[in-house]
Motif scaffolding. Structure first.
Motif, PDB file in Angstrom:
ATOM      1  N   CYS A 156      -2.280   3.930 -17.559  1.00  0.00           N
ATOM      2  CA  CYS A 156      -2.257   2.804 -16.604  1.00  0.00           C
ATOM      3  C   CYS A 156      -1.448   1.643 -17.187  1.00  0.00           C
ATOM      4  O   CYS A 156      -1.739   1.161 -18.274  1.00  0.00           O
ATOM      5  CB  CYS A 156      -3.679   2.335 -16.309  1.00  0.00           C
ATOM      6  SG  CYS A 156      -3.701   0.822 -15.341  1.00  0.00           S
ATOM      7  N   PRO A 157      -0.425   1.154 -16.464  1.00  0.00           N
ATOM      8  CA  PRO A 157       0.398   0.076 -17.008  1.00  0.00           C
ATOM      9  C   PRO A 157      -0.314  -1.271 -17.063  1.00  0.00           C
ATOM     10  O   PRO A 157       0.171  -2.203 -17.707  1.00  0.00           O
ATOM     11  CB  PRO A 157       1.586   0.024 -16.035  1.00  0.00           C
ATOM     12  CG  PRO A 157       1.100   0.631 -14.773  1.00  0.00           C
ATOM     13  CD  PRO A 157       0.039   1.620 -15.147  1.00  0.00           C
ATOM     14  N   PHE A 183      -9.549   0.268 -17.740  1.00  0.00           N
ATOM     15  CA  PHE A 183      -9.909   1.034 -16.551  1.00  0.00           C
ATOM     16  C   PHE A 183      -8.846   2.119 -16.380  1.00  0.00           C
ATOM     17  O   PHE A 183      -7.824   2.068 -17.056  1.00  0.00           O
ATOM     18  CB  PHE A 183      -9.968   0.105 -15.320  1.00  0.00           C
ATOM     19  CG  PHE A 183      -8.692  -0.663 -15.072  1.00  0.00           C
ATOM     20  CD1 PHE A 183      -8.482  -1.904 -15.650  1.00  0.00           C
ATOM     21  CD2 PHE A 183      -7.668  -0.127 -14.270  1.00  0.00           C
ATOM     22  CE1 PHE A 183      -7.294  -2.605 -15.452  1.00  0.00           C
ATOM     23  CE2 PHE A 183      -6.490  -0.836 -14.072  1.00  0.00           C
ATOM     24  CZ  PHE A 183      -6.305  -2.071 -14.659  1.00  0.00           C
ATOM     25  N   PRO A 184      -8.976   3.096 -15.505  1.00  0.00           N
ATOM     26  CA  PRO A 184     -10.106   3.314 -14.587  1.00  0.00           C
ATOM     27  C   PRO A 184     -11.227   4.184 -15.185  1.00  0.00           C
ATOM     28  O   PRO A 184     -12.267   4.307 -14.566  1.00  0.00           O
ATOM     29  CB  PRO A 184      -9.447   4.049 -13.424  1.00  0.00           C
ATOM     30  CG  PRO A 184      -8.315   4.806 -14.027  1.00  0.00           C
ATOM     31  CD  PRO A 184      -7.813   3.964 -15.174  1.00  0.00           C
ATOM     32  N   CYS A 234      -6.465  -3.529 -10.726  1.00  0.00           N
ATOM     33  CA  CYS A 234      -5.693  -2.330 -10.354  1.00  0.00           C
ATOM     34  C   CYS A 234      -4.940  -2.574  -9.048  1.00  0.00           C
ATOM     35  O   CYS A 234      -5.456  -3.195  -8.121  1.00  0.00           O
ATOM     36  CB  CYS A 234      -6.670  -1.171 -10.183  1.00  0.00           C
ATOM     37  SG  CYS A 234      -6.088   0.172  -9.167  1.00  0.00           S
ATOM     38  N   TYR A 235      -3.685  -2.090  -8.967  1.00  0.00           N
ATOM     39  CA  TYR A 235      -2.870  -2.271  -7.754  1.00  0.00           C
ATOM     40  C   TYR A 235      -2.564  -0.947  -7.056  1.00  0.00           C
ATOM     41  O   TYR A 235      -1.625  -0.862  -6.277  1.00  0.00           O
ATOM     42  CB  TYR A 235      -1.565  -2.992  -8.099  1.00  0.00           C
ATOM     43  CG  TYR A 235      -1.731  -4.476  -8.226  1.00  0.00           C
ATOM     44  CD1 TYR A 235      -1.724  -5.284  -7.094  1.00  0.00           C
ATOM     45  CD2 TYR A 235      -1.902  -5.070  -9.459  1.00  0.00           C
ATOM     46  CE1 TYR A 235      -1.891  -6.648  -7.197  1.00  0.00           C
ATOM     47  CE2 TYR A 235      -2.067  -6.437  -9.584  1.00  0.00           C
ATOM     48  CZ  TYR A 235      -2.056  -7.213  -8.442  1.00  0.00           C
ATOM     49  OH  TYR A 235      -2.224  -8.565  -8.557  1.00  0.00           O
ATOM     50  N   HIS A 236      -3.341   0.072  -7.364  1.00  0.00           N
ATOM     51  CA  HIS A 236      -3.236   1.365  -6.668  1.00  0.00           C
ATOM     52  C   HIS A 236      -1.804   1.945  -6.702  1.00  0.00           C
ATOM     53  O   HIS A 236      -1.271   2.355  -5.668  1.00  0.00           O
ATOM     54  CB  HIS A 236      -3.685   1.232  -5.201  1.00  0.00           C
ATOM     55  CG  HIS A 236      -4.153   2.546  -4.630  1.00  0.00           C
ATOM     56  ND1 HIS A 236      -4.895   2.613  -3.477  1.00  0.00           N
ATOM     57  CD2 HIS A 236      -3.990   3.815  -5.049  1.00  0.00           C
ATOM     58  CE1 HIS A 236      -5.168   3.882  -3.205  1.00  0.00           C
ATOM     59  NE2 HIS A 236      -4.619   4.630  -4.139  1.00  0.00           N
ATOM     60  N   CYS A 237      -1.229   1.985  -7.905  1.00  0.00           N
ATOM     61  CA  CYS A 237       0.112   2.574  -8.014  1.00  0.00           C
ATOM     62  C   CYS A 237       0.057   4.097  -8.034  1.00  0.00           C
ATOM     63  O   CYS A 237       1.019   4.772  -7.689  1.00  0.00           O
ATOM     64  CB  CYS A 237       0.802   2.075  -9.279  1.00  0.00           C
ATOM     65  SG  CYS A 237      -0.008   2.604 -10.802  1.00  0.00           S
ATOM     66  N   CYS A 268      -2.242   6.903 -12.658  1.00  0.00           N
ATOM     67  CA  CYS A 268      -3.370   7.562 -13.322  1.00  0.00           C
ATOM     68  C   CYS A 268      -3.687   8.895 -12.657  1.00  0.00           C
ATOM     69  O   CYS A 268      -3.950   9.884 -13.348  1.00  0.00           O
ATOM     70  CB  CYS A 268      -4.596   6.643 -13.297  1.00  0.00           C
ATOM     71  SG  CYS A 268      -4.959   5.973 -11.663  1.00  0.00           S
ATOM     72  N   ALA A 313      -7.058   6.779  -8.916  1.00  0.00           N
ATOM     73  CA  ALA A 313      -6.459   5.670  -8.151  1.00  0.00           C
ATOM     74  C   ALA A 313      -7.180   5.484  -6.824  1.00  0.00           C
ATOM     75  O   ALA A 313      -7.550   4.363  -6.439  1.00  0.00           O
ATOM     76  CB  ALA A 313      -4.977   5.939  -7.923  1.00  0.00           C
ATOM     77  N   MET A 331     -10.620   3.994  -7.394  1.00  0.00           N
ATOM     78  CA  MET A 331     -10.612   2.538  -7.618  1.00  0.00           C
ATOM     79  C   MET A 331     -10.528   1.800  -6.283  1.00  0.00           C
ATOM     80  O   MET A 331     -11.202   0.792  -6.063  1.00  0.00           O
ATOM     81  CB  MET A 331      -9.432   2.139  -8.511  1.00  0.00           C
ATOM     82  CG  MET A 331      -9.538   2.586  -9.958  1.00  0.00           C
ATOM     83  SD  MET A 331     -10.811   1.705 -10.883  1.00  0.00           S
ATOM     84  CE  MET A 331      -9.920   0.234 -11.400  1.00  0.00           C
TER      85      MET A 331
HETATM   86  S1  SF4 Z   1      -3.763   3.074  -9.679  1.00  0.00           S
HETATM   87 FE1  SF4 Z   1      -4.730   1.361 -10.729  1.00  0.00          FE
HETATM   88  S2  SF4 Z   1      -5.859   2.277 -12.402  1.00  0.00           S
HETATM   89 FE2  SF4 Z   1      -4.375   3.802 -11.704  1.00  0.00          FE
HETATM   90  S3  SF4 Z   1      -2.567   3.506 -13.008  1.00  0.00           S
HETATM   91 FE3  SF4 Z   1      -2.248   2.259 -11.165  1.00  0.00          FE
HETATM   92  S4  SF4 Z   1      -3.038   0.221 -11.686  1.00  0.00           S
HETATM   93 FE4  SF4 Z   1      -3.848   1.668 -13.207  1.00  0.00          FE
END
Ligand code: SF4
Ligand code: SF4
Length: 395
Positions: free
Chosen positions: A35-36, A44-45, A69-72, A75, A86, A89
């Protein structure tokens, strides 16, 4: 030390807010490593998944990490077991919004999509009928919108709606801050007890609102990693910023319009020139809102990325309401400059006011609520001693 109450149904409860499977997770930590945005003091996560698996509801609701978290989807792409951290989260954030809301309306909007849609439609009908009962004449010479629906009625209703939203939002924020503060050991004294505490709180507040909320720094950092192949005008952070700042710009133009009318300055419900400052602000904000919501809606239809592939009914309702509010605003603007006051302009105005009222009233009970909760979480994050405020970049 407070004993944790274990809720064995927690994972099942969260799944009602989004169908993201984390049952194969064996806590390897690969998702946290990739996770960046995960940091030492906000990891997290994996940790959040673990809380849910063992039923630690209080720990989950007091996690500031949930909101960073920005739901990229990075992960999920790297999980060796095929779990969806993701999506999990995102579902947990919806669960947290519903848990902070005492009215249970957010829970209904998220977990009962048919009832939520019916509520949204009935609210719009209610506001339209309420305004219609007080309607005046439709002038044929020029579009006299505030003669048709009295300006005072609109603004007084707006004040009632905004007060209700403010109180609901404040109650949710207070609940969240209490949860996080208790866990982090941060009380009033640490936030406002003396000059040193106030200075640190000021810096944390700036971090949460300035670079993170206005500048979308973490979101842009995520975009650098995941969406670097996309042209800049299609990147998620820009579409997100365009939508949220478009909405806030329109809200500011509406409030300014009313404030200026009170001191005798001409309102924009009349055909003022396009360069008129409040009209200009409204037009630019409307363009930003339409652009952001159109692209986000198109992305969800085409399921272009992980966040748009896991849309809930509430996500669609929010985007649709935002788009309709922006589009109907432009139709009114067009009608104002057309000759002979087209009658449809009056009805579009009634529709626009009803939908805008509804949108504002439902804001704390839908995804929009994260605009308030995320800065609170980032504020607590920045209060931590030695907090590293620059997101880690992936290779
Ligand atoms: S979805 Fe959220 S937890 Fe997953 S890598 Fe992106 S920022 Fe991190
Ligand atoms: S990478 Fe997958 S299996 Fe490993 S901790 Fe994260 S979700 Fe669980």
């Amino acid at each position: 030390m407070t004993a944790q109450v274990v809720d064995p149904g927690l994972l099942g409860d969260i799944r009602r807010y989004g169908d993201a499977d984390v049952s194969p997770c064996f806590s390897c930590g690969m998702c946290t490593a990739t996770c960046p945005l995960s940091e030492n003091d906000a990891a997290f996560p994996r940790r959040i998944i673990r809380y849910a698996q063992v039923g630690m509801r209080e720990a989950l609701l007091s996690s500031k990490e949930l909101w960073t978290c920005y739901h990229c989807g990075e992960c999920t792409d790297n999980c060796p077991t095929g779990a969806d951290p993701a999506g999990f989260m995102a579902a947990t954030r919806r669960y947290a919004i519903a848990s902070y809301d005492r009215t249970r309306l957010a829970r209904t909007m998220y977990t009962r999509p048919v009832v939520g849609t019916v509520i949204a439609i009935l609210l719009a009908v209610f506001f339209a009928l309420f305004m219609y009962t007080a309607h005046g004449p439709q002038s044929g010479a020029s579009l006299a919108l505030f003669e048709f629906i009295p300006e005072d009625l609109i603004h007084n209703t707006g004040i009632v709606v905004m007060t209700a939203v403010f109180l609901a939002g404040l109650a949710g924020i207070a609940t969240m801050a209490r949860h996080i503060g208790r866990r982090e050991g941060v009380g009033w004294h640490d936030v406002a007890g003396g000059r040193t505490a106030l200075a640190r709180s000021g810096r944390a507040l700036w971090f949460a609102l300035g670079p993170e909320t206005i500048g979308q720094r973490r979101f842009r950092a995520e975009g650098d990693v995941v969406q670097q192949e996309l042209p800049w005008y299609r990147r998620r952070w820009l579409l997100h910023a365009s939508t949220i700042w478009g909405f806030l710009g329109l809200l500011a133009a509406t409030i300014l319009d009313y404030g200026l009318a009170l001191v005798g300055v001409r309102a924009t419900g009349t055909p003022v020139p396009i360069w008129y400052p409040v009209r200009l602000l409204g037009t630019l904000a409307g363009l930003a809102l339409i652009y952001g919501t159109t692209m986000l809606l198109a992305g969800r239809v085409r399921r272009v990325d992980r966040s748009s592939a896991s849309s809930t009914a509430s996500d669609w309702t929010l985007l649709a309401l935002l788009w309709v509010t922006g589009a109907s605003g432009f139709l009114i603007e067009l009608a104002l400059y057309l000759p002979q006051a087209p009658a449809w302009g009056y009805w579009v105005f009634l529709f626009h006011v009803a939908v805008a009222m509804e949108l504002v009233l439902l804001a704390p009970f839908m995804k929009f609520a994260h605009a308030a909760y995320r800065p609170v979480a980032l504020f607590f994050l920045a209060l931590r001693p030695g907090h590293q405020d620059v997101p880690r970049q992936s290779a």
